[in-house]
Design a protein around this motif. Structure first.
Motif, PDB file in Angstrom:
ATOM      1  N   MET A 273      47.970  32.717  20.992  1.00  0.00           N
ATOM      2  CA  MET A 273      49.314  32.671  20.403  1.00  0.00           C
ATOM      3  C   MET A 273      49.716  34.068  19.938  1.00  0.00           C
ATOM      4  N   PRO A 274      50.968  34.464  20.138  1.00  0.00           N
ATOM      5  CA  PRO A 274      51.371  35.845  19.808  1.00  0.00           C
ATOM      6  C   PRO A 274      51.014  36.284  18.388  1.00  0.00           C
ATOM      7  N   THR A 275      51.249  35.423  17.408  1.00  0.00           N
ATOM      8  CA  THR A 275      50.948  35.813  16.030  1.00  0.00           C
ATOM      9  C   THR A 275      49.447  36.012  15.825  1.00  0.00           C
ATOM     10  N   SER A 276      48.645  35.074  16.346  1.00  0.00           N
ATOM     11  CA  SER A 276      47.188  35.211  16.227  1.00  0.00           C
ATOM     12  C   SER A 276      46.704  36.453  16.964  1.00  0.00           C
ATOM     13  N   THR A 277      47.264  36.674  18.147  1.00  0.00           N
ATOM     14  CA  THR A 277      46.881  37.830  18.957  1.00  0.00           C
ATOM     15  C   THR A 277      47.129  39.142  18.217  1.00  0.00           C
ATOM     16  N   MET A 278      48.305  39.269  17.623  1.00  0.00           N
ATOM     17  CA  MET A 278      48.636  40.499  16.923  1.00  0.00           C
ATOM     18  C   MET A 278      47.776  40.678  15.669  1.00  0.00           C
ATOM     19  N   PHE A 279      47.458  39.581  14.996  1.00  0.00           N
ATOM     20  CA  PHE A 279      46.623  39.671  13.801  1.00  0.00           C
ATOM     21  C   PHE A 279      45.201  40.128  14.151  1.00  0.00           C
TER      22      PHE A 279
END
Length: 450
Positions: A273-279
């Motif tokens: 997921m984009p948010t998880s990936t960026m975190f």
């Protein structure tokens, strides 16, 4: 009336920002409230609609931009952006560096969302522009073009993937045809258009662009031997691509092989997921661009604070632009456009593109435009021999036309490159229109052979 009211609202917004020099965020808020009243939304529902639009937009991009900004600043301050830019310049040469940026953005754009790709690449492109003494916009505009094209035409991006499901199209064929039309579209709307845009709005290409998102890449140059190695820098910058790519491939394999549900698939999906990936990428950067480079935690947190300050106003503008979009949807602007095409006798390909284009112009959201169009044209496809994969691409092409003030992407680009309203219309709005028209043109050409 809904279209006329919307047009008047856009005109008022332009006057507030361009003529009376009112802050963009305040101008958007004023017009959003006025449009809500003019479109007949009950007074008791107006604030709820505005809050829902702001919350929905920030829910989807707020954390991505926040984590991405810190990640980009860490890569820049840690010397990673300098190392990557130097390596690309050495590999391609200064004369072909624009093509290197386009190629990089296109490859990364296949896996990355538009917003993620933009916030990730801006620090690197800014560093390249400084080293080769080229305009930031001259390199950044083709980069944004590549990201936009992949977002509109290539699965696994949400738009083409969801539309393919609605139409019952083969996702593999959508991807194949999408590649065929994406490559020439990127070349025309990217490097070729930028060459002419530079002549029409030269001031936009001559700016120092040290504000807004460009500030993420503005760091002190250091001796090359003190920067992290290319492998470490590239891994940190490409880590979001790797995570999203793994999640996408795993999902496709599970679906193709009809594998039973398993907790491992949920873990991989969560990581992708984009948010998880960026975190997760941010956590990696704290080590690769910080601790391993002997930077103190105080220095790393200073970089983080500077990055958040650089995007604070951008986030407010994106949020309130989401409120404007929500008001237009709740006010029935999209429904009014849809009613204009009942019993139309146009070709399904033309109709899909035209409805999506008008929906996009009226309410701003490319996703809403595409999904609404799908619901309207599916009945018209019955008994027709039209290629459903091409219908997906025609709809996607129409849904990104003429990005303007009711589209969050318009404000992202404006603030990222420090452009005025006039300059954003002359570059980004025209660029998106070229992508849309080229997409339809190449769909028609493909329809002759498939």
């Amino acid at each position: 009336m809904p279209l006329l009211i919307t047009a008047v609202g856009v005109l008022v917004l332009l006057l507030l920002i361009m003529k009376w020099k009112v802050n963009t965020f305040i101008s958007l808020a004023i017009v959003t409230f006025l449009l809500a009243i003019a479109l007949g939304i009950p007074l008791s529902d107006i604030v709820g609609s505005i809050e829902r639009g702001l919350g929905g937009t920030l829910a989807s991009v707020g954390l991505i931009f926040g984590f991405g900004a810190i990640l980009g600043k860490l890569i820049a301050d840690g010397g990673g952006a300098q190392r990557i830019s130097t390596t690309l310049i050495d590999a391609f040469g200064e004369k072909r560096i624009q093509w290197a940026v386009v190629l990089t953005a296109f490859i990364l754009g296949i896996a990355l969302f538009f917003e993620v790709g933009l916030v990730l690449l801006i620090p690197i492109v800014y560093q390249i522009s400084k080293q080769v003494n080229l305009s930031f916009l001259y390199l950044g505009l083709p980069m944004a073009t590549a990201l936009s094209v992949t977002h509109a035409f290539l699965p696994p991006h949400p738009g083409p993937t969801v539309i393919a499901g609605e139409f019952g199209a083969n996702i593999g064929m959508v991807l194949l045809y999408g590649f065929i039309i994406s490559i020439p579209t990127v070349l025309i709307a990217g490097p070729l258009f930028t060459k002419y845009a530079r002549k029409f709005v030269p001031d936009a290409f001559e700016k120092a662009n040290k504000g807004g998102m460009a500030a993420l890449g503005d760091s002190k140059p250091m001796p090359l031997e003190d920067t992290p190695g290319f492998a470490k820098s590239a891994l940190t910058a490409l880590f979001p691509v790797l995570l999203m790519g793994i999640a996408t491939v795993t999902s496709l394999l599970q679906e193709a092989a009809n594998l039973p549900d398993h907790w491992l698939f949920h873990v991989v999906a969560f990581i992708g997921m984009p948010t998880s990936t960026m975190f997760l990428s941010l956590l990696l950067a704290l080590y690769t661009m910080g601790i391993s480079q002997k930077r103190t935690m105080a220095q790393l947190m200073e970089s983080a604070e500077q990055s958040v300050k650089a995007i604070a106003m951008i986030l407010l503008i994106l949020g309130i632009s989401g409120s404007l979009k929500e008001v237009l949807i709740v006010g029935g602007v999209g429904d009014y456009v849809a009613s204009l095409f009942i019993d139309s006798a146009l070709s399904p390909l033309v109709l899909a593109w035209l409805i999506a284009a008008l929906m996009r112009l009226a309410q701003g959201s490319a996703t809403v435009a595409a999904l609404t169009t799908a619901g309207l044209v599916i009945p018209l496809m019955e008994g027709s021999d039209v290629n459903v994969a091409l219908m997906v691409l025609a709809t996607g092409a129409g849904s990104i036309i003429a990005s303007h003030v009711n589209d969050t992407g318009f404000w992202i680009v404006k603030e990222s490159f420090g452009l005025t309203m006039k300059e954003t219309f002359a570059t980004w709005t025209v660029l998106e229109t070229i992508i849309s028209v080229c997409g339809l043109l190449f769909v028609f050409i493909l329809s002759i052979f498939v």
